[in-house]
Write a protein that holds these residues in place. Structure first.
Motif, PDB file in Angstrom:
ATOM      1  N   UNK A 189     -19.583  12.447   6.232  1.00 27.80           N
ATOM      2  CA  UNK A 189     -19.168  12.923   4.891  1.00 27.80           C
ATOM      3  C   UNK A 189     -18.104  12.259   4.133  1.00 27.80           C
ATOM      4  N   UNK A 190     -18.543  11.271   3.490  1.00 28.67           N
ATOM      5  CA  UNK A 190     -17.529  10.308   2.571  1.00 28.67           C
ATOM      6  C   UNK A 190     -16.988  11.177   1.434  1.00 28.67           C
ATOM      7  N   UNK A 191     -17.779  12.282   0.937  1.00 29.17           N
ATOM      8  CA  UNK A 191     -16.736  13.121  -0.095  1.00 29.17           C
ATOM      9  C   UNK A 191     -15.464  13.848   0.535  1.00 29.17           C
ATOM     10  N   UNK A 192     -15.840  14.311   1.803  1.00 37.09           N
ATOM     11  CA  UNK A 192     -14.832  15.041   2.716  1.00 37.09           C
ATOM     12  C   UNK A 192     -13.463  13.969   2.617  1.00 37.09           C
ATOM     13  N   UNK A 193     -13.622  12.812   3.017  1.00 33.80           N
ATOM     14  CA  UNK A 193     -12.788  11.826   3.218  1.00 33.80           C
ATOM     15  C   UNK A 193     -11.898  11.648   1.829  1.00 33.80           C
ATOM     16  N   UNK A 194     -12.880  11.321   0.789  1.00 30.43           N
ATOM     17  CA  UNK A 194     -12.227  11.303  -0.579  1.00 30.43           C
ATOM     18  C   UNK A 194     -11.340  12.499  -1.049  1.00 30.43           C
ATOM     19  N   UNK A 195     -12.042  13.785  -0.515  1.00 29.08           N
ATOM     20  CA  UNK A 195     -11.033  14.925  -0.917  1.00 29.08           C
ATOM     21  C   UNK A 195      -9.674  15.033  -0.290  1.00 29.08           C
ATOM     22  N   UNK A 196      -9.733  14.488   1.046  1.00 31.81           N
ATOM     23  CA  UNK A 196      -8.444  14.301   1.783  1.00 31.81           C
ATOM     24  C   UNK A 196      -7.411  13.457   1.051  1.00 31.81           C
ATOM     25  N   UNK A 197      -7.914  12.124   0.665  1.00 33.56           N
ATOM     26  CA  UNK A 197      -7.151  11.059  -0.244  1.00 33.56           C
ATOM     27  C   UNK A 197      -6.769  11.867  -1.561  1.00 33.56           C
ATOM     28  N   UNK A 198      -7.524  12.558  -2.137  1.00 33.36           N
ATOM     29  CA  UNK A 198      -7.215  12.785  -3.621  1.00 33.36           C
ATOM     30  C   UNK A 198      -6.312  13.895  -3.394  1.00 33.36           C
ATOM     31  N   UNK A 199      -6.560  14.952  -2.606  1.00 33.88           N
ATOM     32  CA  UNK A 199      -5.580  15.981  -2.508  1.00 33.88           C
ATOM     33  C   UNK A 199      -4.275  15.693  -2.227  1.00 33.88           C
ATOM     34  N   UNK A 200      -4.232  14.403  -1.146  1.00 30.93           N
ATOM     35  CA  UNK A 200      -2.726  13.950  -0.887  1.00 30.93           C
ATOM     36  C   UNK A 200      -2.012  13.618  -2.100  1.00 30.93           C
ATOM     37  N   UNK A 201      -2.621  13.294  -3.115  1.00 30.85           N
ATOM     38  CA  UNK A 201      -2.019  12.637  -4.303  1.00 30.85           C
ATOM     39  C   UNK A 201      -1.573  13.856  -5.383  1.00 30.85           C
ATOM     40  N   UNK A 202      -1.981  15.056  -5.119  1.00 31.07           N
ATOM     41  CA  UNK A 202      -1.685  16.036  -6.128  1.00 31.07           C
ATOM     42  C   UNK A 202      -0.424  16.721  -5.815  1.00 31.07           C
TER      43      UNK A 202
ATOM     44  N   UNK B 160       0.687  -4.883   2.030  1.00 27.34           N
ATOM     45  CA  UNK B 160       0.646  -5.179   0.870  1.00 27.34           C
ATOM     46  C   UNK B 160       0.304  -4.203  -0.394  1.00 27.34           C
ATOM     47  N   UNK B 161      -0.331  -3.030   0.170  1.00 24.32           N
ATOM     48  CA  UNK B 161      -0.667  -1.940  -0.644  1.00 24.32           C
ATOM     49  C   UNK B 161       0.631  -0.927  -0.528  1.00 24.32           C
ATOM     50  N   UNK B 162       1.281  -0.995   0.502  1.00 24.17           N
ATOM     51  CA  UNK B 162       2.187   0.042   0.606  1.00 24.17           C
ATOM     52  C   UNK B 162       3.462  -0.576  -0.371  1.00 24.17           C
ATOM     53  N   UNK B 163       3.405  -1.843  -0.729  1.00 24.43           N
ATOM     54  CA  UNK B 163       4.369  -2.484  -1.404  1.00 24.43           C
ATOM     55  C   UNK B 163       4.158  -2.321  -2.960  1.00 24.43           C
ATOM     56  N   UNK B 164       2.830  -1.889  -3.073  1.00 18.36           N
ATOM     57  CA  UNK B 164       2.377  -2.229  -4.618  1.00 18.36           C
ATOM     58  C   UNK B 164       2.265  -0.654  -5.104  1.00 18.36           C
ATOM     59  N   UNK B 165       2.753   0.275  -4.408  1.00 12.91           N
ATOM     60  CA  UNK B 165       2.680   1.737  -4.931  1.00 12.91           C
ATOM     61  C   UNK B 165       1.502   2.587  -4.607  1.00 12.91           C
ATOM     62  N   UNK B 166       0.809   1.941  -3.689  1.00 11.65           N
ATOM     63  CA  UNK B 166      -0.537   2.731  -3.238  1.00 11.65           C
ATOM     64  C   UNK B 166      -0.207   3.797  -2.365  1.00 11.65           C
ATOM     65  N   UNK B 167      -0.586   5.190  -2.499  1.00 10.13           N
ATOM     66  CA  UNK B 167      -0.181   6.221  -1.802  1.00 10.13           C
ATOM     67  C   UNK B 167      -1.106   6.774  -0.936  1.00 10.13           C
ATOM     68  N   UNK B 179       1.832   2.599   8.603  1.00  4.27           N
ATOM     69  CA  UNK B 179       2.375   2.490   7.068  1.00  4.27           C
ATOM     70  C   UNK B 179       3.525   3.857   6.997  1.00  4.27           C
ATOM     71  N   UNK B 180       4.180   3.535   6.072  1.00  2.00           N
ATOM     72  CA  UNK B 180       5.305   4.474   5.878  1.00  2.00           C
ATOM     73  C   UNK B 180       4.632   6.066   5.786  1.00  2.00           C
ATOM     74  N   UNK B 181       5.483   6.925   6.316  1.00  2.19           N
ATOM     75  CA  UNK B 181       5.054   8.465   6.185  1.00  2.19           C
ATOM     76  C   UNK B 181       4.367   8.852   4.947  1.00  2.19           C
ATOM     77  N   UNK B 182       4.941   8.388   3.832  1.00  2.00           N
ATOM     78  CA  UNK B 182       4.444   9.178   2.484  1.00  2.00           C
ATOM     79  C   UNK B 182       2.993   8.444   2.183  1.00  2.00           C
TER      80      UNK B 182
END
Lengths: 202, 202
Positions: A189-202, B160-167, B179-182
């Protein structure tokens, strides 16, 4: 043969690591494998003991023999025919993707309900109308089916696959499927994985 | 806000189901959602209680309001910029794949060490040399990175991603990354899934 799914899931990484070592590498240690893959020594030793017995003290494992054992256990010796049901966005991407062959999968064709998609794909593989699915799979002895249809259609495609002799289903539709016990269903379920990534950023 | 990853992984299915209902659908019951997705009634009710409180007895949930709550919780309201590191077979397939946008991901570019790949892809997105990665991501405020490089290169790309501000990192290389904890790392191992399917057939 009594090897857990958790262990089987790790085997491709071992194989991948061993295959990419320089040709002249004769022996390889569990420590080297563990270090490269970020796993523990003990876990690697235990896993490989299930595949080929133990390594030799201070020498390690014979690389080619270990590759051979892994390929045999994973069933990669005989490439298995696979088909894709649903030549939409994801299905088309998979049809073009060449990387599955390294893992024993030979995707030979795709099928779609949309007649306008019928014909050769960019990679030269043929997209057939869905109505040809059963006949094709039975004639060609296809064992693996990849489901990339919209989720509303996924269960009926799953039923069609089980009627067509397919024994393992890779399901990318975000819905639980029911199939006879002898058919393995692996859900992705790729959408599930994306949801985890996206919700980490909210 | 205290919602488990297991629950978050189910939310896209709810959203997907609600979005595809006919426009005139005003209310939808937990039972209907559960039935369509092959889940239990109780689980659906519990999950949705975390998102929008409860439904109304005998009426259910207001469909548009539930869609809105799910999109907000999943962070799909603002599409997040994402880049792909590694324009090989899988990376190229993802670059062409249009389906990620429905899940809040806007893939804006890819990067590759191989200079011969630099230029516009079939979908009109640009493939840059890897040396432009940090500057691009910092300037464009890219938050999500997709790793589709060979596993040997994955850790250095992750650094490289963590140095570039990717979360948030979506890792398709079959190796554990540090990777760092955040920074959230979501691992996706397609080869592992294929191993399960293939070994089921041996």
């Amino acid at each position: 043969m009594g090897i857990s799914q958790t262990v089987i899931r790790r085997l491709p990484s071992y194989l991948h690591y061993l295959r990419q070592l320089p040709d002249e590498t004769v022996n390889v240690s569990a420590t080297a494998i563990a270090g490269a893959l970020g796993l523990g020594d003990v876990q690697v030793r235990k896993d490989l003991a299930l595949i080929c017995g133990g390594g030799k003290p201070k020498i390690g494992y014979d690389r080619l023999s270990l590759i051979n054992s892994l390929e045999t256990r994973l069933g990669y010796k005989d490439k298995k025919l696979a088909v894709i049901a649903g030549a939409g966005k994801l299905g088309s991407a998979f049809l073009e993707f060449k990387g599955f062959e390294e893992n024993g999968l030979n995707i030979v064709a795709a099928f779609d309900n949309d007649i306008s998609k019928v014909g050769y794909s960019d990679s030269g593989k043929y997209i057939y109308p869905m109505s040809d699915f059963c006949d094709f799979c039975k004639t060609e002895h296809v064992l693996i089916g990849v489901i990339t249809v919209p989720w509303q259609a996924a269960q009926s495609v799953c039923d069609m696959m089980s009627r067509s002799g397919i024994k393992a289903i890779w399901n990318f539709a975000p819905v639980k499927l029911e199939a006879p016990d002898d058919i393995l269903i692996q859900n992705e379920n790729l959408a599930s994985s994306l949801a985890l990534l996206s919700s980490h950023l909210t």
